[in-house]
Design a protein around this motif. Structure first.
Motif, PDB file in Angstrom:
ATOM      1  N   GLN A  95      20.509 -18.898  12.634  1.00 58.80           N
ATOM      2  CA  GLN A  95      19.348 -19.255  11.803  1.00 58.80           C
ATOM      3  C   GLN A  95      19.107 -18.235  10.683  1.00 58.80           C
ATOM      4  O   GLN A  95      17.962 -17.801  10.465  1.00 58.80           O
ATOM      5  CB  GLN A  95      18.100 -19.420  12.674  1.00 58.80           C
ATOM      6  CG  GLN A  95      18.244 -20.538  13.709  1.00 58.80           C
ATOM      7  CD  GLN A  95      16.989 -20.744  14.534  1.00 58.80           C
ATOM      8  OE1 GLN A  95      16.344 -19.783  14.947  1.00 58.80           O
ATOM      9  NE2 GLN A  95      16.643 -21.998  14.767  1.00 58.80           N
ATOM     10  N   ILE A  96      20.184 -17.875   9.987  1.00 56.84           N
ATOM     11  CA  ILE A  96      20.078 -16.938   8.875  1.00 56.84           C
ATOM     12  C   ILE A  96      20.437 -17.662   7.580  1.00 56.84           C
ATOM     13  O   ILE A  96      21.574 -18.138   7.424  1.00 56.84           O
ATOM     14  CB  ILE A  96      21.026 -15.733   9.044  1.00 56.84           C
ATOM     15  CG1 ILE A  96      20.861 -15.085  10.421  1.00 56.84           C
ATOM     16  CG2 ILE A  96      20.783 -14.715   7.933  1.00 56.84           C
ATOM     17  CD1 ILE A  96      19.489 -14.504  10.680  1.00 56.84           C
ATOM     18  N   PRO A  97      19.513 -17.797   6.631  1.00 60.27           N
ATOM     19  CA  PRO A  97      19.862 -18.391   5.329  1.00 60.27           C
ATOM     20  C   PRO A  97      20.990 -17.599   4.685  1.00 60.27           C
ATOM     21  O   PRO A  97      20.988 -16.362   4.710  1.00 60.27           O
ATOM     22  CB  PRO A  97      18.573 -18.268   4.509  1.00 60.27           C
ATOM     23  CG  PRO A  97      17.485 -18.070   5.523  1.00 60.27           C
ATOM     24  CD  PRO A  97      18.105 -17.356   6.681  1.00 60.27           C
ATOM     25  N   THR A  98      21.962 -18.318   4.124  1.00 66.85           N
ATOM     26  CA  THR A  98      23.140 -17.653   3.566  1.00 66.85           C
ATOM     27  C   THR A  98      23.467 -18.199   2.181  1.00 66.85           C
ATOM     28  O   THR A  98      23.566 -19.413   1.989  1.00 66.85           O
ATOM     29  CB  THR A  98      24.357 -17.829   4.506  1.00 66.85           C
ATOM     30  OG1 THR A  98      24.047 -17.233   5.770  1.00 66.85           O
ATOM     31  CG2 THR A  98      25.597 -17.170   3.929  1.00 66.85           C
ATOM     32  N   VAL A  99      23.623 -17.274   1.243  1.00 70.86           N
ATOM     33  CA  VAL A  99      23.958 -17.618  -0.132  1.00 70.86           C
ATOM     34  C   VAL A  99      25.462 -17.459  -0.314  1.00 70.86           C
ATOM     35  O   VAL A  99      26.026 -16.399  -0.002  1.00 70.86           O
ATOM     36  CB  VAL A  99      23.211 -16.705  -1.122  1.00 70.86           C
ATOM     37  CG1 VAL A  99      23.694 -16.945  -2.551  1.00 70.86           C
ATOM     38  CG2 VAL A  99      21.702 -16.939  -1.021  1.00 70.86           C
ATOM     39  N   PHE A 100      26.106 -18.499  -0.810  1.00 71.38           N
ATOM     40  CA  PHE A 100      27.553 -18.491  -1.050  1.00 71.38           C
ATOM     41  C   PHE A 100      27.765 -18.373  -2.550  1.00 71.38           C
ATOM     42  O   PHE A 100      27.433 -19.273  -3.309  1.00 71.38           O
ATOM     43  CB  PHE A 100      28.167 -19.780  -0.506  1.00 71.38           C
ATOM     44  CG  PHE A 100      29.676 -19.806  -0.517  1.00 71.38           C
ATOM     45  CD1 PHE A 100      30.410 -19.176   0.473  1.00 71.38           C
ATOM     46  CD2 PHE A 100      30.364 -20.494  -1.507  1.00 71.38           C
ATOM     47  CE1 PHE A 100      31.787 -19.215   0.475  1.00 71.38           C
ATOM     48  CE2 PHE A 100      31.744 -20.536  -1.520  1.00 71.38           C
ATOM     49  CZ  PHE A 100      32.462 -19.899  -0.522  1.00 71.38           C
ATOM     50  N   MET A 101      28.333 -17.243  -2.992  1.00 78.27           N
ATOM     51  CA  MET A 101      28.512 -16.970  -4.419  1.00 78.27           C
ATOM     52  C   MET A 101      29.994 -16.778  -4.722  1.00 78.27           C
ATOM     53  O   MET A 101      30.630 -15.857  -4.208  1.00 78.27           O
ATOM     54  CB  MET A 101      27.730 -15.716  -4.821  1.00 78.27           C
ATOM     55  CG  MET A 101      27.877 -15.322  -6.289  1.00 78.27           C
ATOM     56  SD  MET A 101      26.887 -13.882  -6.734  1.00 78.27           S
ATOM     57  CE  MET A 101      27.688 -12.575  -5.776  1.00 78.27           C
ATOM     58  N   VAL A 102      30.541 -17.656  -5.566  1.00 74.76           N
ATOM     59  CA  VAL A 102      31.947 -17.567  -5.967  1.00 74.76           C
ATOM     60  C   VAL A 102      32.049 -16.795  -7.280  1.00 74.76           C
ATOM     61  O   VAL A 102      31.408 -17.152  -8.271  1.00 74.76           O
ATOM     62  CB  VAL A 102      32.563 -18.965  -6.143  1.00 74.76           C
ATOM     63  CG1 VAL A 102      34.043 -18.854  -6.516  1.00 74.76           C
ATOM     64  CG2 VAL A 102      32.390 -19.791  -4.870  1.00 74.76           C
ATOM     65  N   THR A 141      28.040 -26.296   0.381  1.00 72.99           N
ATOM     66  CA  THR A 141      26.771 -27.016   0.526  1.00 72.99           C
ATOM     67  C   THR A 141      26.792 -27.945   1.729  1.00 72.99           C
ATOM     68  O   THR A 141      25.797 -28.065   2.451  1.00 72.99           O
ATOM     69  CB  THR A 141      26.469 -27.828  -0.762  1.00 72.99           C
ATOM     70  OG1 THR A 141      26.389 -26.918  -1.867  1.00 72.99           O
ATOM     71  CG2 THR A 141      25.156 -28.571  -0.643  1.00 72.99           C
ATOM     72  N   THR A 142      27.928 -28.597   1.972  1.00 76.94           N
ATOM     73  CA  THR A 142      28.015 -29.545   3.084  1.00 76.94           C
ATOM     74  C   THR A 142      27.885 -28.861   4.441  1.00 76.94           C
ATOM     75  O   THR A 142      27.532 -29.519   5.427  1.00 76.94           O
ATOM     76  CB  THR A 142      29.340 -30.331   3.052  1.00 76.94           C
ATOM     77  OG1 THR A 142      30.442 -29.419   3.179  1.00 76.94           O
ATOM     78  CG2 THR A 142      29.476 -31.129   1.762  1.00 76.94           C
ATOM     79  N   VAL A 143      28.153 -27.553   4.520  1.00 71.32           N
ATOM     80  CA  VAL A 143      28.044 -26.855   5.801  1.00 71.32           C
ATOM     81  C   VAL A 143      26.746 -26.056   5.888  1.00 71.32           C
ATOM     82  O   VAL A 143      26.584 -25.224   6.787  1.00 71.32           O
ATOM     83  CB  VAL A 143      29.266 -25.944   6.054  1.00 71.32           C
ATOM     84  CG1 VAL A 143      30.546 -26.762   6.080  1.00 71.32           C
ATOM     85  CG2 VAL A 143      29.365 -24.820   5.031  1.00 71.32           C
ATOM     86  N   GLY A 144      25.824 -26.289   4.957  1.00 72.28           N
ATOM     87  CA  GLY A 144      24.493 -25.698   5.056  1.00 72.28           C
ATOM     88  C   GLY A 144      24.304 -24.378   4.352  1.00 72.28           C
ATOM     89  O   GLY A 144      23.262 -23.716   4.532  1.00 72.28           O
TER      90      GLY A 144
END
Length: 261
Positions: free
Chosen positions: A175-182, A209-212
């Motif tokens: 339950q940790i919000p995670t930012v994915f930055m390329v 995005t599809t994996v949350g």
């Protein structure tokens, strides 16, 4: 301290040498994780002290970064994770050798015969995929193209998908919000407006995005703000570095993340 202090917002950054910073054109103090901590703490709107813990390791691939996520990141009780993704991250840490021989130095196979057979199979497999690409141009997500980074995502397509799904599964369970930055790479004689790998970024952002995961579109920020690659790229006299930023580059990433958060 593993225990998070009271009234503290804690961010963990996971990545490779681009996020680590040290020995790659900037100091640890100038790398964007440390700059982000300073900028967040200077912004009174957040109301809490911010700690940014940088777990990035030079030369690490996504498969190794997943070990950091599972075994280290959650022990700090983070409120947010930033995944710093570079387009050479799908490389196998031993067979593709993205880390200046470190992977092979630390790898001790039980059988060197089996190791070299696997290494040969890896080369043959990639050569077959590349040859097929030359005969039949493929389309769709993570399709094969001549560029090294596109081809890497094509040849390792199943691993890329599996690894990003694993990131999503681990952070959702915790339950940790995670930012994915390329991070966009630097292409010789091309601006970010003419960037040839925009489609690959789109595919990675869609997949994350599809994996949350929460997508932070750094490429769009560069394009909107007319950032010039040569202004933020690490300059070397011996070779063209397509991955690492200079101090201004890290400041630009910091400004983007601060605005995003």
């Amino acid at each position: 301290s593993l225990e998070k202090p009271a009234n503290t917002f804690r961010i963990v950054v996971i990545g490779d040498s681009v996020a680590q910073g040290a020995r790659h054109g900037v100091t640890i103090e100038d790398a964007f994780p440390n700059q982000l901590e300073n900028l967040m703490n200077a912004d009174s709107r957040f109301g809490k002290k911010t700690e940014v813990i940088n777990l990035s390791r030079s030369g690490y691939s996504t498969s190794q970064q997943l070990v950091l996520l599972e075994n280290e990141a959650f022990t700090y009780g983070p409120d947010l994770i930033i995944w710093s993704y570079v387009l050479n991250d799908p490389a196998h840490p031993v067979y593709n050798n993205p880390n200046a021989e470190l992977g092979r130095y630390h790898h001790h196979p039980t059988s060197y015969v089996i190791f070299y057979l696997k290494l040969a199979w890896s080369y043959l497999r990639e050569g077959f995929i590349f040859g097929t690409r030359l005969l039949f141009q493929t389309g769709g997500t993570l399709a094969c193209q001549a560029d090294y980074h596109s081809f890497l995502h094509c040849s390792q397509k199943n691993e890329v998908i599996k690894n990003i799904q694993s990131i999503g599964g681990l952070v959702q369970r915790n339950q940790i919000p995670t930012v994915f930055m390329v991070h966009p790479i630097f292409e010789e004689s091309l601006s970010f407006q003419d960037y040839s790998l925009a489609g690959l970024h789109h595919d990675l952002n869609e997949l994350s995005t599809t994996v949350g995961l929460r997508t932070a579109n750094l490429l769009a920020y560069y394009q909107t703000n007319n950032i010039e690659p040569e202004d933020i790229r690490r300059q070397r006299s011996d070779w063209f570095d397509p991955w690492h930023q200079n101090v201004l580059g890290h400041q630009t990433i910091t400004a983007f993340l601060h605005e995003y958060l």
